[in-house]
Design a protein around this motif. Structure first.
Motif, PDB file in Angstrom:
ATOM      1  N   GLU A  22       0.975  -0.989   0.006  1.00  0.00           N
ATOM      2  CA  GLU A  22      -0.046  -0.276   0.012  1.00  0.00           C
ATOM      3  C   GLU A  22       0.861   1.303   0.368  1.00  0.00           C
ATOM      4  O   GLU A  22       0.374   2.508  -0.458  1.00  0.00           O
ATOM      5  N   ASP A  23       1.539   0.940   0.308  1.00  0.00           N
ATOM      6  CA  ASP A  23       2.721   2.220   0.850  1.00  0.00           C
ATOM      7  C   ASP A  23       4.300   1.977   1.289  1.00  0.00           C
ATOM      8  O   ASP A  23       4.347   0.809   1.398  1.00  0.00           O
ATOM      9  N   ARG A  25      -2.795  -0.675  12.040  1.00  0.00           N
ATOM     10  CA  ARG A  25      -3.116  -1.374  10.290  1.00  0.00           C
ATOM     11  C   ARG A  25      -2.403  -2.264  10.527  1.00  0.00           C
ATOM     12  O   ARG A  25      -1.292  -3.063  11.273  1.00  0.00           O
ATOM     13  N   GLN A  70      -1.368  -6.031   3.712  1.00  0.00           N
ATOM     14  CA  GLN A  70      -0.720  -4.933   2.639  1.00  0.00           C
ATOM     15  C   GLN A  70      -0.218  -3.607   4.102  1.00  0.00           C
ATOM     16  O   GLN A  70      -0.027  -3.630   4.306  1.00  0.00           O
ATOM     17  N   THR A 103       2.274  -1.277   4.884  1.00  0.00           N
ATOM     18  CA  THR A 103       1.911   0.065   5.212  1.00  0.00           C
ATOM     19  C   THR A 103       2.974   0.502   6.132  1.00  0.00           C
ATOM     20  O   THR A 103       2.896   0.022   7.050  1.00  0.00           O
ATOM     21  N   ARG A 125      -7.839   1.748   7.622  1.00  0.00           N
ATOM     22  CA  ARG A 125      -7.164   2.456   7.034  1.00  0.00           C
ATOM     23  C   ARG A 125      -7.391   3.653   7.644  1.00  0.00           C
ATOM     24  O   ARG A 125      -6.686   4.986   6.796  1.00  0.00           O
TER      25      ARG A 125
END
Length: 491
Positions: free
Chosen positions: A67-68, A244, A248, A250, A295
């Motif tokens: 995601e990042d 989170r 994913q 992040t 998120r």
């Protein structure tokens, strides 16, 4: 204008010009001789690959997407022949072997002494799994990818330091604090039946009150060049980076902070987040219903903190950087008695953790991991770090060899590296007793993993963090005392 007045003005102008030139050349000599603080900042991606093992402390999920990105972010400081590096990594913690190898590489490749490096982890829960025990629970290609990723981490961290060192330039330092009370909460509660429970749930009618405080202080250290160009912003706040989770990758809310500040101050500025002591602090307000999915909540928290930082920039106070010092203090932490007859049981519990047909309970996994972290193996240190990320034991096996660290600038600013997932009371105590008026305490530091570090009071209360602790009651206070003594010596 008379001739006499004219001559007097000319003489005055000559004197002013002479003084100005003297100051300019003196400043140049001052900088060249290393008397001016030099600062460089850089960041390098350390994002794990899709298909590797990810997760929180006990995570055995497989990465499905990015995601990042995650980063190793570095500030290098140099003055009067002293050079030091401060590195924050978007990781849940720092395995001892990772710290050891990075320090060894640092000396070989940059000339900076390994003892002059402070590393800290943001404690991000949506990042890579670094523990070999949990790689084994997943096995196959994910395990191999995680092994390769972790093997390459030291060189990536060194690259971040090397780039920061290359950017060294004369710089100014500014500091400030503000209070943010709306997003971090103590997660341990006294219940009506007299027990203490971690995260008992929102709107739980059995809750009486929190068992401890929070630390609302948001600290900012800002570095800029002599021509007022932003170099780096260090943001410190005590809040579990566990908003989170999932599959994913992040950086969670610290990534959002960096993104917002980059939009305002420019992408060349490096934003470094370090976690204050937040072992018993998270983002859940049990008095309110859940309003945001994870998120959204992560973005909200990061935006709030970034907004606070942006408000602070104009009022930050300049620090007199007349000295730069760094010190590392070894600390022995006594460990609880271990039931050695439980080693075989513990090994089997961890092995079954990833078995979908016969999974181990989470409670058993917590107990088993603690046992395996505190036994000394006959094969030595190398064999120990094939199954644990925890710091080494002393020769007699009765204590863990940890450390506390400090970088100080002048008589006002101290950056503290404190190990483990430490309770907020410990960080508050350091700030209260520090001789430096601006003291930033970053947990998940030192020479490697310690797991939870509760304050002494919490051991009698029990529950999750205490069951996880690898140290005896009072271990956290031993390190607090070591930090205060170290700071008094440095002052």
């Amino acid at each position: 204008m008379t001739t006499k007045v004219y001559i007097s003005r000319v003489r005055l102008m000559k004197i002013v010009m002479k003084i100005s030139l003297t100051i300019i050349f003196a400043s140049a000599d001052y900088s060249a001789s290393g008397q001016v603080l030099q600062v460089g900042a850089a960041e390098v991606k350390i994002t794990p690959p899709v298909g590797s093992v990810m997760g929180n402390s006990y995570g055995i999920a497989v990465v499905e997407g990015i995601e990042d990105h995650l980063y190793a972010k570095t500030i290098v400081l140099e003055k009067n022949g002293t050079i030091t590096a401060f590195v924050a990594c978007d990781l849940i913690s720092l395995p001892h072997q990772l710290v050891k190898e990075t320090r060894e590489l640092l000396e070989k490749q940059t000339g900076i002494p390994g003892s002059n490096l402070i590393m800290t982890a943001t404690h991000v829960h949506a990042g890579p799994q670094l523990n070999p025990l949990f790689w084994d629970a997943v096995g196959g290609k994910p395990k191999e990818k995680s092994k390769k990723y972790t093997h390459n981490l030291p060189s990536k961290i060194i690259e971040s330091i090397r780039l920061a060192k290359k950017k060294l330039q004369p710089a100014r330092v500014f500091v400030g604090t503000t209070k943010q009370n709306s997003i971090n909460f103590n997660r341990r509660f006294l219940m009506k039946d007299g027990t203490v429970e971690t995260n008992p749930g929102r709107l739980n009618p059995e809750i009486v009150k929190p068992t401890g405080p929070t630390d609302p202080e948001l600290s900012v250290v800002y570095f800029e060049s002599m021509d007022a160009e932003p170099l780096a912003t260090l943001v410190n706040f005590a809040l579990h980076v566990a908003v989170r989770t999932g599959d994913q990758i992040t950086a969670d809310f610290p990534g959002r902070i960096a993104s917002v500040l980059a939009d305002i101050k420019g992408k060349e500025m490096v934003t470094i987040f370090t976690n204050g002591t937040s072992g018993n602090i998270n983002h859940i307000d049990v008095t309110q219903q859940e309003l945001f999915e994870s998120r959204e909540e992560s973005v909200r928290i990061g935006t709030i903190l970034a907004g606070n930082v942006l408000k602070m920039y104009p009022s930050l106070r300049k620090v007199e950087t007349n000295s730069l010092k760094i010190h590392t203090e070894p600390v022995k932490l006594p460990i609880p008695d271990i039931q050695f007859d439980k080693v075989e049981w513990a090994t089997e519990v961890i092995r079954q953790y990833g078995d979908p047909e016969n999974p181990s309970s989470f409670s058993d996994v917590v107990k088993a991991w603690r046992v395996l972290d505190l036994i000394e193996l006959d094969e030595g240190l190398q064999a120990r770090h094939a199954v644990t990320t925890t710091v080494p034991l002393t020769e007699d096996g009765q204590a863990l060899m940890s450390e506390v660290q400090a970088i100080t600038l002048g008589d006002e600013l101290a950056l503290i590296g404190y190990p483990g997932d430490a309770f907020v009371e410990l960080g508050l105590s350091i700030k209260e007793h520090s001789p430096f008026p601006f003291t930033v305490v970053s947990e998940q530091s030192g020479n490697g993993v310690l797991s939870y570090v509760p304050n002494k009071k919490a051991f009698s209360e029990g529950d999750y963090e205490v069951r996880s602790a690898r140290i005896k009651p009072g271990g956290g206070e031993i390190m607090v005392e070591a930090v205060i003594n170290m700071l008094n010596d440095l002052r």
